[in-house]
Design an enzyme around this catalytic site. Structure first.
Site, PDB file in Angstrom:
ATOM      1  N   ASN A 240      32.434  52.722  18.760  1.00 36.66           N
ATOM      2  CA  ASN A 240      31.311  51.777  18.780  1.00 36.66           C
ATOM      3  C   ASN A 240      30.484  52.069  20.027  1.00 36.66           C
ATOM      4  OD1 ASN A 240      29.873  49.514  17.639  1.00 36.66           O
ATOM      5  ND2 ASN A 240      30.597  48.306  19.372  1.00 36.66           N
ATOM      6  N   LYS A 241      29.407  51.335  20.170  1.00 38.94           N
ATOM      7  CA  LYS A 241      28.474  51.551  21.280  1.00 38.94           C
ATOM      8  C   LYS A 241      29.203  51.694  22.613  1.00 38.94           C
ATOM      9  CE  LYS A 241      25.053  52.094  21.198  1.00 38.94           C
ATOM     10  NZ  LYS A 241      24.511  53.477  21.218  1.00 38.94           N
TER      11      LYS A 241
ATOM     12  N   ASP B 135      30.916  51.773  14.531  1.00 42.19           N
ATOM     13  CA  ASP B 135      30.206  52.857  13.853  1.00 42.19           C
ATOM     14  C   ASP B 135      31.148  53.667  12.976  1.00 42.19           C
ATOM     15  OD1 ASP B 135      28.448  52.172  16.297  1.00 42.19           O
ATOM     16  OD2 ASP B 135      27.173  53.273  14.894  1.00 42.19           O
TER      17      ASP B 135
ATOM     18  N   GLN C  66      20.213  47.497  23.718  1.00 38.92           N
ATOM     19  CA  GLN C  66      20.198  46.817  22.415  1.00 38.92           C
ATOM     20  C   GLN C  66      20.532  45.334  22.560  1.00 38.92           C
ATOM     21  OE1 GLN C  66      21.683  49.758  23.028  1.00 38.92           O
ATOM     22  NE2 GLN C  66      21.698  51.094  21.254  1.00 38.92           N
TER      23      GLN C  66
ATOM     24  N   ARG D  46      18.321  51.688  13.651  1.00 40.39           N
ATOM     25  CA  ARG D  46      19.627  51.967  14.257  1.00 40.39           C
ATOM     26  C   ARG D  46      20.616  50.931  13.763  1.00 40.39           C
ATOM     27  NH1 ARG D  46      20.071  47.813  16.414  1.00 40.39           N
ATOM     28  NH2 ARG D  46      22.226  48.278  16.917  1.00 40.39           N
ATOM     29  N   GLY D  47      21.893  51.138  14.137  1.00 41.92           N
ATOM     30  CA  GLY D  47      22.949  50.276  13.615  1.00 41.92           C
ATOM     31  C   GLY D  47      23.550  50.969  12.395  1.00 41.92           C
ATOM     32  N   ALA D  48      24.876  51.073  12.372  1.00 39.77           N
ATOM     33  CA  ALA D  48      25.525  51.911  11.361  1.00 39.77           C
ATOM     34  C   ALA D  48      25.149  51.544   9.916  1.00 39.77           C
ATOM     35  CB  ALA D  48      27.042  51.861  11.557  1.00 39.77           C
TER      36      ALA D  48
ATOM     37  N   ARG E 240      22.338  61.496  12.819  1.00 38.17           N
ATOM     38  CA  ARG E 240      23.197  60.956  13.889  1.00 38.17           C
ATOM     39  C   ARG E 240      24.645  61.161  13.446  1.00 38.17           C
ATOM     40  NH1 ARG E 240      21.734  55.278  16.382  1.00 38.17           N
ATOM     41  NH2 ARG E 240      22.854  56.189  18.134  1.00 38.17           N
TER      42      ARG E 240
HETATM   43  O1  MRU Z   1      23.171  53.527  18.826  1.00 41.07           O
HETATM   44  P1  MRU Z   1      23.106  52.313  17.951  1.00 41.07           P
HETATM   45  O2  MRU Z   1      22.211  51.255  18.470  1.00 41.07           O
HETATM   46  O3  MRU Z   1      22.810  52.686  16.515  1.00 41.07           O
HETATM   47  O4  MRU Z   1      24.593  51.732  17.986  1.00 41.07           O
HETATM   48  C1  MRU Z   1      24.888  50.619  17.191  1.00 41.07           C
HETATM   49  C2  MRU Z   1      26.266  50.121  17.397  1.00 41.07           C
HETATM   50  O5  MRU Z   1      27.043  50.679  18.126  1.00 41.07           O
HETATM   51  C3  MRU Z   1      26.688  48.940  16.594  1.00 41.07           C
HETATM   52  O6  MRU Z   1      27.647  48.197  17.279  1.00 41.07           O
HETATM   53  C4  MRU Z   1      27.278  49.415  15.266  1.00 41.07           C
HETATM   54  O7  MRU Z   1      26.444  50.330  14.630  1.00 41.07           O
HETATM   55  C5  MRU Z   1      27.555  48.289  14.338  1.00 41.07           C
HETATM   56  S1  MRU Z   1      26.054  47.562  13.739  1.00 41.07           S
HETATM   57  C6  MRU Z   1      26.446  46.378  12.606  1.00 41.07           C
END
Ligand code: MRU
Length: 457
Positions: free
Chosen positions: A347-348, A337, A296, A140-142, A183
């Site tokens: 973002n999250k 994201d 997270q 996970r993470g963009a 996603r």
């Molecule tokens: O659902 P996730 O855990 O993939 O969400 C991640 C985030 O929202 C992060 O803040 C974003 O991807 C930036 S990661 C460098």
């Protein structure tokens, strides 16, 4: 506040990675091997025997070579859809990138669902493996999902190398569509897959043999990883300059979700800045919010900061208001994201309330995102798709039900922070300020020029 005292060797590690790499990786093409070798060497010299073993394991350590933890001798074979019951390969320790090559045709990704309790790696051999692990949040993470998707598609290209062109076309194109749909919110996924697919189409049109086409796909995936490493290092350096000056006292930061190496590879984004500050010997203390419902912050950010020796305090999400009202936060750093052309940022979920609180209390609110997370084709927030995730993520915590059976749930994975609430967007092209429309266009052009080699670093 309590915190682990900084470890001098890791301080040197990050100073070197966030500084030296930034200035030397001017031209990305051809930099992959350099990044990989330097990363492995740094890990060996700074993190000791464990890292040396990790770096040496596998016939072809890729650009995401593991840092600082023993490599498994055998990847767990448990279904990634199950709760992470596979035997941990090691006690979690050391800096990690979220993936590394075990062999040329097998990528191992850290199962982020199992952290912080266990360090489990799962194999990716095809685009479909990658799509499943992305969808199920093992990766996970963009930036990380873009990189793993790119490699997954390249691995499928390799498996299809001897197929007749028509079957190969179908396999690669279908796999690309499947991956890109894993996603919806992070823009990195779609463009990374698109780049590897374009590499496929270009090589196919050139009429070269299947193995060469597969090599072109893999080279493009490697470039995506190397570019992210370079970009995130630059971003950390710019972010360091943007942090508020609080004199000799400790700088108090609040962060959300997880934006470290697990989410981005190598440095991460917002957490890359935090770690760069720490390793530049700026006294820093990080408030980590839990990031309900997926946790997270509690599970991953707290773990990464502990590995880095960065002092931190975990707070419930709902305590952020009291923390800011008490004047205990100097700046908020979050990832992204997708950043729209006008600066609106997805973002999250939970990011937007923090931005509102920051405005209320006069605290700077920084979005930390590489230009690769900017979607110039999306005018504003209205066009950003927001993923909705399963109800069980809210009604259960690690398999234990906390809500009455049948409770209706709304579980958006992301929210939108309007541009007007953002103090600055920290990117690999510098810190962008309002009006974001103009500064984003300029930064996108500047990055393109840098990538094209027209502008030296
Ligand atoms: O659902 P996730 O855990 O993939 O969400 C991640 C985030 O929202 C992060 O803040 C974003 O991807 C930036 S990661 C460098």
């Amino acid at each position: 506040m309590s915190g682990t005292p900084p470890d001098p060797s890791r301080r040197r590690f990050f100073r070197q990675m966030a500084g030296e790499l930034v200035s030397s990786a001017a031209h990305v093409v051809g930099v992959v091997a350099e990044v990989r070798d330097r990363t492995a060497a740094e890990a060996q010299s700074l993190l000791g025997v464990e890292a040396a073993e990790g770096a040496a394991t596998g016939s072809a350590p890729g650009p995401g070579v593991a840092l600082g933890a023993p490599s498994p001798t055998a990847a767990p074979t448990a279904s990634p859809t199950a709760a992470p019951t596979a035997a941990p390969t090691a006690v979690p320790t050391g800096f990690r990138t979220p993936f590394r090559f075990e062999t040329d045709d097998t990528l191992l990704v850290i199962d982020q669902r199992a952290l912080p309790d266990a360090l489990v790696e799962l194999p990716v051999r095809t685009a479909y493996d990658a799509a499943r692990l992305i969808r199920e949040m093992a990766v996970r993470g963009a930036p990380a999902i873009g990189q793993v998707a790119a490699i997954g598609l390249a691995l499928s290209g390799w498996l299809a190398r001897n197929a007749i062109p028509r079957s190969r076309d179908q396999l690669v194109r279908t796999a690309a569509v499947h991956l890109a749909a894993a996603r919806p919110t992070a823009v990195n996924l779609g463009w990374a897959v698109g780049r590897v697919r374009e590499a496929y189409e270009r090589a196919s049109e050139a009429g070269v043999a299947g193995p060469e086409i597969a090599a072109a796909m893999r080279a493009e995936a490697d470039r995506i990883v190397a570019e992210a490493t370079d970009d995130h290092g630059r971003l950390a350096a710019f972010g360091l300059e943007a942090l508020p000056d609080v004199g000799d006292r400790e700088l108090r930061l609040l962060t959300h979700c997880n934006t470290g190496p697990l989410a981005g590879g190598q440095f991460g984004t917002a957490l890359g800045i935090v770690q760069a500050a720490h390793f530049a010997e700026r006294p820093v203390h990080v408030f980590v919010d839990e990031t309900r419902p997926y946790l997270q912050g509690a599970r991953l950010t707290a773990w990464e900061l502990a590995q880095a020796g960065v002092p931190h305090t975990l707070i419930p999400d709902v305590a952020a208001g009291s923390l800011l009202a008490a004047g205990r936060v100097d700046a908020i750093l979050v990832g992204a994201d997708r950043v729209a052309a006008n600066g609106d940022t997805a973002n999250k979920v939970g990011t937007y309330p923090l931005a509102v609180l920051a405005a209320r209390h006069g605290v700077p609110f920084f979005v930390c995102a590489p230009i690769s997370s900017v979607d110039i084709g999306t005018a504003d927030a209205a066009a950003i798709p927001i993923e909705e995730r399963p109800a069980a993520e809210v009604t259960e915590i690690r398999g234990i039900r906390i809500a009455p059976p049948g409770t209706e749930v709304w579980n958006p994975a992301f929210d939108i922070t309007p541009a007007e609430l953002i103090t600055g967007i920290v990117t690999d092209e510098g810190v962008l300020r309002a009006p974001f429309g103009a500064s984003i266009v300029a930064a996108v052009a500047s990055r393109a020029a840098r990538r094209a080699g027209a502008v030296g670093d």
